[in-house]
Motif scaffolding. Structure first.
Motif, PDB file in Angstrom:
ATOM      1  N   PHE A 105      10.292   6.496  -8.889  1.00 22.50           N
ATOM      2  CA  PHE A 105      10.344   6.740  -7.451  1.00 22.50           C
ATOM      3  C   PHE A 105       8.957   6.744  -6.801  1.00 22.50           C
ATOM      4  O   PHE A 105       8.791   6.333  -5.664  1.00 22.50           O
ATOM      5  N   HIS A 106       7.964   7.210  -7.563  1.00 19.79           N
ATOM      6  CA  HIS A 106       6.636   7.355  -6.954  1.00 19.79           C
ATOM      7  C   HIS A 106       5.727   6.165  -7.239  1.00 19.79           C
ATOM      8  O   HIS A 106       4.519   6.239  -7.031  1.00 19.79           O
ATOM      9  N   GLN A 107       6.294   5.080  -7.749  1.00 21.93           N
ATOM     10  CA  GLN A 107       5.441   3.948  -8.092  1.00 21.93           C
ATOM     11  C   GLN A 107       5.237   3.016  -6.906  1.00 21.93           C
ATOM     12  O   GLN A 107       5.914   3.094  -5.900  1.00 21.93           O
TER      13      GLN A 107
ATOM     14  N   LEU B  45       0.816  -1.218   0.000  1.00 27.70           N
ATOM     15  CA  LEU B  45       0.000   0.000   0.000  1.00 27.70           C
ATOM     16  C   LEU B  45       0.849   1.266   0.000  1.00 27.70           C
ATOM     17  O   LEU B  45       0.317   2.366  -0.035  1.00 27.70           O
ATOM     18  N   MET B  46       2.178   1.105   0.068  1.00 26.92           N
ATOM     19  CA  MET B  46       3.035   2.289   0.135  1.00 26.92           C
ATOM     20  C   MET B  46       3.875   2.429  -1.126  1.00 26.92           C
ATOM     21  O   MET B  46       4.395   1.454  -1.650  1.00 26.92           O
ATOM     22  N   ARG B  47       3.998   3.688  -1.584  1.00 29.83           N
ATOM     23  CA  ARG B  47       4.862   3.937  -2.736  1.00 29.83           C
ATOM     24  C   ARG B  47       6.316   3.769  -2.314  1.00 29.83           C
ATOM     25  O   ARG B  47       6.640   3.824  -1.124  1.00 29.83           O
ATOM     26  N   ILE B  48       7.188   3.614  -3.332  1.00 32.23           N
ATOM     27  CA  ILE B  48       8.611   3.441  -3.041  1.00 32.23           C
ATOM     28  C   ILE B  48       9.150   4.641  -2.258  1.00 32.23           C
ATOM     29  O   ILE B  48       9.897   4.483  -1.287  1.00 32.23           O
TER      30      ILE B  48
ATOM     31  N   ARG C 243      12.554  -5.372  -7.369  1.00 36.71           N
ATOM     32  CA  ARG C 243      12.166  -5.220  -5.968  1.00 36.71           C
ATOM     33  C   ARG C 243      13.327  -5.558  -5.050  1.00 36.71           C
ATOM     34  O   ARG C 243      13.529  -4.911  -4.029  1.00 36.71           O
ATOM     35  N   GLN C 244      14.111  -6.589  -5.437  1.00 35.90           N
ATOM     36  CA  GLN C 244      15.250  -6.931  -4.601  1.00 35.90           C
ATOM     37  C   GLN C 244      16.265  -5.787  -4.619  1.00 35.90           C
ATOM     38  O   GLN C 244      16.858  -5.470  -3.601  1.00 35.90           O
ATOM     39  N   ARG C 245      16.434  -5.147  -5.791  1.00 34.21           N
ATOM     40  CA  ARG C 245      17.363  -4.020  -5.843  1.00 34.21           C
ATOM     41  C   ARG C 245      16.844  -2.848  -5.006  1.00 34.21           C
ATOM     42  O   ARG C 245      17.622  -2.133  -4.378  1.00 34.21           O
ATOM     43  N   ILE C 246      15.509  -2.679  -4.999  1.00 33.94           N
ATOM     44  CA  ILE C 246      14.934  -1.629  -4.146  1.00 33.94           C
ATOM     45  C   ILE C 246      15.184  -1.951  -2.674  1.00 33.94           C
ATOM     46  O   ILE C 246      15.551  -1.079  -1.880  1.00 33.94           O
TER      47      ILE C 246
END
Lengths: 342, 352
Positions: free
Chosen positions: B159-161, B118-121, B171-174
């Motif tokens: 960034f806002h996705q 539910l949260m953006r990056i 996602r792992q890199r994030i």
């Protein structure tokens, strides 16, 4: 950011468009169910009281002598022009009944829902956080108790204790006769009307009348919500992203509220929507118990008197409301959970 | 890999950044206490990459979590985890929160479920940085986050996705960027590439290696993949059933595995010269009622009488290599006749 709002708007629009066939299907069911019921509605309602000639005229006036597909087309177009006809037994416009008594039901269900969501979510959060403590056990027992107890039993209990016994609250009705006849009606939602009129004595009177029926009806849903919030919270607290947030040193209160609690509420929103529909039927019992002049109460009266147009109109209204609520819930879900939009 | 090599990649001043002494972690289960970690001792030097290997369910992940005080409430622990002179297990709640993130970072096995859907990056970064540096301005947080995301190859446009708009590798890199934005001195990577495909795996490993050389971050790589250890680590520890079986320089352990378990693990890896798949008969023991003596003895092809009776002690067959196996002695601790081979039948039914 701009693309986000557009996609949310597009989603809402597609849901609204989809609601139209949904309503049509529901209306067909209502229509069919009414025809499947045995006997002639006019004869059933007025049989023996008027002459055969009057019966025939009444039938023709209602279009009941037409072929079934013409009747269906008439019914659908009537619904879309909000023309529900006149009731057979007391000869009132059905729309007026819906607007008057519907407002009473809406007011009751709305406040019941406020009580249910506040209590249910709060208690769910507390019992979930204090898992397996005496508070948790007590809260869960309370949940089962209010869910399993029939509305009328809880209602009678309340009337006996707080009405007849302690004389704290009025045991029935929407308002005292004085307020009932003097308060200027604009919305038929008495709480709102009293606020608009700035009449604070009337507001207090109306609220006092609301407390018991709304609590009785609300408690029914509180139990369901409590257990659901609790179970979801326990699950999200074990969640992978919750552990990940802890591993980044996010503070415990923030982990609990922003990650676990908020995510636990997503399925609860859908549940609230479904319960809203259930409450419409739950309201019938509550309205009968508290002599609340709502739509459910009126529906029971029309059913007993076999008032065909009255029943058909009210059921149609219920059906449309349920569809509209599901559209609103879909929208709220999409707003909270971005994954729904895709 | 030699000692010189290790000193080149780490600071090599001998003072460990993290040192674990006799750590025990056990979970209460319906059948009794499960010893997930049993008297483990381990050192990690600043800037050093240590591989922690072993089969599934041998306590690697529990150890990784315990290092930052993240064991579940139902778990009990004993022993010491000294991080830069402070005992992690004795820390207050506040100290532990300060430890997690800026000091020790953790990357998880399955990236798909580690971001809040539910949260953006940007919210994830905002929350993470703000938890440790509350005074920082929004613009500064954004600048720092985008810089870190740039390191791992995530463009600023995303960034806002929301998390569901990214693939598993992204996602792992994030997740890695979320750990790195706080510049931790030690990064624990718990099987960071297990759920990803080989190409992404190579990317992630290179990334971790680069970070290590660039920022001097120490790395504890938890994995069951010996190839990753050979490629990315200076030292390695082999865990079996909650205990360390062997540890030492990667090159030395690979060349001369001191423990039969390490040897069998190495034998069961697949390479181009593999003609026949090898495996270790049996499966890791139940941690509620583990075998007496050396926990590996029921599966060990070299087991002796003593192995079933006494817990092995640390031996140093080569400098910098520590082995817990009676085959390396010490002879004076082995009772008479203890060196006789142990008669046992391997259970071939439930092989791992």
């Amino acid at each position: 950011m701009a693309s986000q709002t557009t996609s949310l708007r597009a989603y809402a629009l597609s849901r609204l468009v989809l609601a139209v066939p949904m309503i049509l299907i529901l209306l067909s069911f209502v229509f069919l169910l009414m025809r499947v019921a045995p006997g002639d509605p006019v004869a059933a309602a007025l049989g023996g009281k008027v002459s055969q000639e009057v019966l025939e005229r009444k039938r023709a006036a209602m279009g009941l002598d037409e072929p079934i597909y013409v009747q269906f087309a008439d019914y659908i177009s009537d619904v879309f022009t909000l023309d529900f006809g006149m009731t057979i037994t007391d000869n009132r416009p059905v729309l007026e009944v819906i607007l008057n008594n519907g407002a009473a039901t809406l007011e009751l269900v709305f406040f019941a829902m406020v009580i249910a969501t506040t209590l249910g979510i709060l208690l769910g959060l507390i019992t979930g956080r204090l898992r397996d403590t005496p508070i948790d056990v007590t809260g869960r027992l309370f949940g089962i108790f209010v869910y399993a107890t029939p509305v009328f039993f809880l209602g009678f209990l309340g009337q006996l204790i707080f009405g007849a016994g302690l004389n704290w609250l009025p045991a029935s009705g929407r308002a005292s006769p004085m307020v009932q006849y003097t308060l200027e009606r604009t919305t038929n939602l008495l709480v709102l009307d009293a606020i608009i009129a700035g009449n604070w004595t009337a507001l207090w009177d109306v609220v006092r009348h609301l407390i018991m029926p709304a609590t009785t009806l609300g408690l029914l849903i509180t139990g369901v919500l409590l257990r659901m919030v609790r179970v979801n919270l326990l699950q999200t607290l074990q969640g992978d992203y919750v552990e990940a947030a802890r591993a980044r040193g996010v503070s415990e209160p923030r982990v609990v509220y922003k990650h676990a609690f908020r995510n636990a509420l997503v399925p609860v929103v859908t549940m609230i929507g479904l319960q809203f529909a259930l409450m419409m039927s739950g309201a019938i019992l509550t309205e009968t118990t508290f002599n609340w002049p709502g739509l459910g109460n009126q529906l029971v009266r029309y059913l007993n008197n076999r008032d065909y147009t009255g029943v058909q109109g009210i059921i149609t209204f219920f059906a449309v409301v349920v569809v509209l609520i599901s559209v609103v819930i879909d929208f709220v879900n999409a707003w909270i959970d971005p994954r729904v939009r895709y | 890999m030699t000692t010189a090599n290790r000193n080149a990649s780490g600071n090599g001043d001998g003072e460990p950044i993290l040192s674990v002494r006799d750590l025990r972690v056990w979970y209460g289960t319906a059948k009794g206490a499960a010893q997930a970690v049993d008297r483990v001792s381990l050192d990690i030097a600043p800037g050093e990459a240590v591989g922690l290997v072993g089969e599934s369910g041998c306590g690697k992940s529990t150890l990784g979590r315990a290092l930052m005080g993240l064991t579940p409430q139902s778990a009990a622990h004993d022993g010491k985890i000294i991080y830069r002179g402070q005992d992690v297990l004795a820390m207050t709640r506040r100290q532990r929160h300060a430890l997690r993130g800026p000091e020790i970072g953790l990357i998880f096995q399955e990236p798909m479920t580690r971001l809040n859907p539910l949260m953006r990056i940007d919210d994830h970064f905002d929350e993470t940085v703000r938890a440790h540096e509350p005074g920082l301005s929004r613009a500064e947080i954004k600048r720092r986050s985008l810089e870190t995301l740039g390191h791992v190859g995530i463009p600023p446009t995303r960034f806002h996705q929301y998390p569901h708009e990214f693939s598993g590798g992204m996602r792992q890199r994030i997740m890695i960027a979320l750990a790195l934005v706080l510049k931790p001195k030690l990064l624990i990577a718990d099987e960071p590439t297990t759920s990803l495909d080989v190409l992404v795996e190579a990317q992630i490993l290179r990334l971790l290696k680069d970070l290590q050389t660039e920022f001097g971050t120490a790395l504890l790589m938890i994995t069951h993949n010996l190839g990753i250890v050979a490629e990315a680590c200076d030292r390695m520890a082999v865990m079996y059933a909650g205990r360390v079986a062997e540890d030492g320089e990667v090159g030395s352990v690979f060349a001369n595995p001191g423990h039969p378990y390490t040897r069998e693990l190495l034998r069961s890896t697949i390479s181009l010269s593999t003609k026949q798949l090898s495996h270790i008969p049996g499966s890791p023991p139940n941690l509620v009622t583990p075998p007496d003596g050396c926990r590996f003895h029921p599966r060990c092809p070299d087991a002796m009488q003593v192995c079933a009776q006494k817990v092995p002690v640390a031996t140093h067959p080569r400098p910098g290599q520590r082995v817990y196996c009676w085959r390396h002695g010490p002879d004076d601790r082995i009772p008479d006749g203890g060196e006789q081979p142990l008669q046992q039948e391997f259970d071939h039914v439930d092989e791992a």
